[in-house]
Design a protein around this motif. Structure first.
Motif, PDB file in Angstrom:
ATOM      1  N   ASN A 256      35.732  36.929  53.521  1.00  0.00           N
ATOM      2  CA  ASN A 256      34.839  35.803  53.229  1.00  0.00           C
ATOM      3  C   ASN A 256      33.405  36.313  53.131  1.00  0.00           C
ATOM      4  N   GLU A 257      32.842  36.307  51.914  1.00  0.00           N
ATOM      5  CA  GLU A 257      31.534  36.910  51.632  1.00  0.00           C
ATOM      6  C   GLU A 257      30.549  35.849  51.167  1.00  0.00           C
ATOM      7  N   LEU A 258      29.433  35.764  51.833  1.00  0.00           N
ATOM      8  CA  LEU A 258      28.431  34.752  51.543  1.00  0.00           C
ATOM      9  C   LEU A 258      27.972  34.834  50.089  1.00  0.00           C
ATOM     10  N   GLY A 259      28.055  33.702  49.403  1.00  0.00           N
ATOM     11  CA  GLY A 259      27.579  33.609  48.029  1.00  0.00           C
ATOM     12  C   GLY A 259      28.582  33.982  46.974  1.00  0.00           C
ATOM     13  N   ASN A 260      29.725  34.541  47.354  1.00  0.00           N
ATOM     14  CA  ASN A 260      30.714  34.985  46.373  1.00  0.00           C
ATOM     15  C   ASN A 260      31.815  33.940  46.208  1.00  0.00           C
ATOM     16  N   GLY A 261      31.569  32.988  45.338  1.00  0.00           N
ATOM     17  CA  GLY A 261      32.541  31.948  45.063  1.00  0.00           C
ATOM     18  C   GLY A 261      32.376  30.757  45.977  1.00  0.00           C
ATOM     19  N   PRO A 262      33.012  29.643  45.637  1.00  0.00           N
ATOM     20  CA  PRO A 262      32.829  28.399  46.389  1.00  0.00           C
ATOM     21  C   PRO A 262      33.300  28.467  47.824  1.00  0.00           C
ATOM     22  N   VAL A 263      34.303  29.311  48.125  1.00  0.00           N
ATOM     23  CA  VAL A 263      34.744  29.472  49.519  1.00  0.00           C
ATOM     24  C   VAL A 263      34.630  30.919  49.986  1.00  0.00           C
ATOM     25  N   GLY A 264      33.899  31.752  49.227  1.00  0.00           N
ATOM     26  CA  GLY A 264      33.551  33.088  49.697  1.00  0.00           C
ATOM     27  C   GLY A 264      34.518  34.191  49.382  1.00  0.00           C
ATOM     28  N   TYR A 265      35.566  33.931  48.592  1.00  0.00           N
ATOM     29  CA  TYR A 265      36.599  34.943  48.369  1.00  0.00           C
ATOM     30  C   TYR A 265      36.617  35.460  46.933  1.00  0.00           C
ATOM     31  N   ALA A 266      35.514  35.328  46.202  1.00  0.00           N
ATOM     32  CA  ALA A 266      35.522  35.715  44.785  1.00  0.00           C
ATOM     33  C   ALA A 266      35.836  37.191  44.586  1.00  0.00           C
ATOM     34  N   ALA A 267      35.357  38.064  45.481  1.00  0.00           N
ATOM     35  CA  ALA A 267      35.664  39.491  45.341  1.00  0.00           C
ATOM     36  C   ALA A 267      37.163  39.724  45.493  1.00  0.00           C
ATOM     37  N   TYR A 268      37.725  39.222  46.580  1.00  0.00           N
ATOM     38  CA  TYR A 268      39.169  39.347  46.826  1.00  0.00           C
ATOM     39  C   TYR A 268      39.965  38.791  45.649  1.00  0.00           C
TER      40      TYR A 268
END
Length: 529
Positions: A256-268
């Motif tokens: 869970n990464e701040l700013g990466n997607g609406p719930v934080g998992y855009a990288a994953y």
């Protein structure tokens, strides 16, 4: 595990021909050897014909194929995705695949997903080639390439279709073995990594499983100064295994990464092209399932139900119940399918733990998931979050208490009938620099997160509220070994008899994947077909 970065005997069984051996023997060696000997040129061949030389593209200077890795589709017998990443756009990403004896006779174009890291403003391009209509229980060779760079080679073994022996492995909480940030006193690891994060990858390859389950907290990028480099380091470490066998992940709180997607998992969600669960696009890949032989594997994202605040921001309840509705239908469908014997759940946070001063168990899992596991007789749950190894007795139902203490239904340690209860195994010794194997309560007890308080700037998250309970469900705790994994060997058994899964917990003892057996137990249930 919820962490801040710290400022600080060989008994491997054989498992048939490994993908690494395949590359070094027979026709596959000819293919690979010729490809490398041609200065990075790959090989192409028509079906039924020998390989022919593939000429390097005219373009040059493109970023290389990075972090090559595999994922199964919903049907592991026929569907595999080959993935790699770059930080520059590339032209014509593709995979060439074929049999070891006949060269690369088929080319599949890759689709590209992108995300822009909110911390560095770096855009990452991840290329996924979906290979379908493969033959079950079959070895393939492949090459991933885009214009202007050299191809990267790998191998694939598809799963058997139906009841056949197979092996899978599992661990969580790995991090990286690399030094990624320059501090006042030189380079350091700022994502909880240690050399053991590299040793465990070597150990997995020694056993050559069909696939490996990664039980969350893959690389701890959300703790790192440079999140992109941390993901890259994780894939660079693991591609030596993951390009030959799928590493199937569950998303943990440190994904869970701040700013990466609406719930934080855009990288994953970008790095992995996981089986489709029908979830909305913004939740794609956070829960999924696949079938390998007679085993249905279900991967969950527990941040949806956990009370503990453990990521870069609090996302409890983010799916609005969609994940739970999907899970119940998935479990019902699995138990209605007579081709399946085993239901295995892979997730990060856990319903059990007997360690003090760690995360503990989470009441949210006990409230939301355990009743479904009971109703549909889930056989095995593998998780991480706690950085040690421990196992429960088979459990079924919970006490009428504040913490909903799981109820053990048997206490035999070596052979376990999973029709009577679900076995939970914590396998969180994947390589972090903060193992918890020395933190067990002297007598088995469990700290359960039952809620959260207000945010505390000192810890950067909401304060967990704990209640301590007795742990009658505790079966085995490894206080000696900080790092390890479990191998699960599925034996389909005879028609009309029992099928079994033999589990072996290996400690990883040092460089070159040195391992030793810590404990073994066998799960058993009647074969359904």
């Amino acid at each position: 595990m919820v962490d801040e970065p710290q400022r600080a005997g060989d008994d491997a069984p054989t498992a048939g021909v490994s993908r690494r051996r395949l590359l070094s023997t027979g026709a596959a060696a000819t293919i690979v050897g010729a490809g490398l000997g041609a200065g990075g040129a790959g090989l192409l061949g028509s079906p039924g014909q020998g390989p022919s030389l593939w000429v390097r593209p005219d373009r040059s200077g493109a970023q290389p194929v990075g972090g090559l890795h595999l994922q199964f589709g919903n049907d592991a017998a026929t569907e595999v995705v080959v993935s790699w990443h770059t930080t520059d756009p590339v032209h014509h990403p593709r995979v060439m695949i074929g049999m070891p004896s006949s060269g690369f006779g088929r080319t599949v174009q890759a689709e590209t997903r992108t995300y822009r890291d909110a911390k560095s403003n770096t855009e990452v391009h991840v290329h996924h080639a979906r290979l379908d209509n493969l033959k079950p229980d079959t070895d393939y060779v492949y090459s991933a390439v885009h214009e202007g760079t050299s191809p990267e080679l790998g191998t694939i073994r598809t799963a058997p279709s139906g009841r056949s022996p197979l092996r899978f492995t599992s661990f969580g909480d790995q991090a990286t073995p690399t030094l990624g940030r320059l501090g006042k006193n030189g380079y350091r690891n700022d994502n909880l990594g240690s050399p053991a994060a590299g040793d465990i990858t070597t150990a997995i390859e020694r056993l050559g499983p069909l696939f490996n389950l990664v039980n969350g907290d893959l690389c701890y990028a959300n703790l790192a100064h440079d999140r992109i480099r941390t993901w890259s380091d994780w894939f660079d470490n693991n591609t030596r295994s993951a390009r030959h066998r799928p590493w199937m992940p569950a998303a943990g709180n440190h994904e869970n990464e701040l700013g990466n997607g609406p719930v934080g998992y855009a990288a994953y969600q970008s790095y992995f092209a996981l089986p489709d669960s029908g979830a909305d696009g913004e939740l794609r890949g956070l829960w999924y399932s696949f079938t390998a032989g007679s085993v249905r594997v279900i991967s969950l994202n527990n941040d949806d139900v956990c009370y503990q605040d453990g990521g870069n921001f609090y996302v409890h309840g983010y799916s609005g119940g969609a994940q739970k509705r999907w899970l119940e239908k998935e479990l019902a469908d699995a138990r209605a399918d007579n081709r399946l014997d085993w239901v295995v759940v892979c997730m990060h946070q856990t319903a059990i733990s007997t360690a003090d001063h760690t995360n503990g168990a989470d009441l949210g899992i006990r409230q939301e998931w355990l009743p479904l596991f009971d109703r549909y007789q889930v056989d095995l749950v593998v998780c991480g979050h706690e950085h040690h190894y421990e196992r429960s007795h088979p459990i079924r139902g919970t006490q009428d208490s504040e913490t909903k203490t799981p109820i053990p239904v048997a206490d035999r340690g070596d052979i376990i009938d999973t029709t009577t209860g679900t076995v939970h195994v914590v396998i969180g010794g994947g390589g972090t620099s903060s193992p918890s194997n020395t933190l067990f309560f002297p007598q088995p007890r469990c700290r359960v997160v039952t809620g959260i308080g207000t945010a505390d700037d000192a810890i950067g998250r909401k304060v967990p509220i704990y209640v301590v309970e007795d742990a009658p469900w505790s079966a085995f705790r490894d206080g000696q070994n900080p790092y390890g994994f479990v191998a699960f060997d599925v034996d389909p058994g005879p028609p009309g008899g029992n099928t079994s899964i033999k589990a072996t917990h290996y400690a990883v003892n040092g460089p070159y994947g040195s391992i030793s057996v810590v404990e073994q137990f066998t799960l058993t249930r009647p074969r359904r077909g």
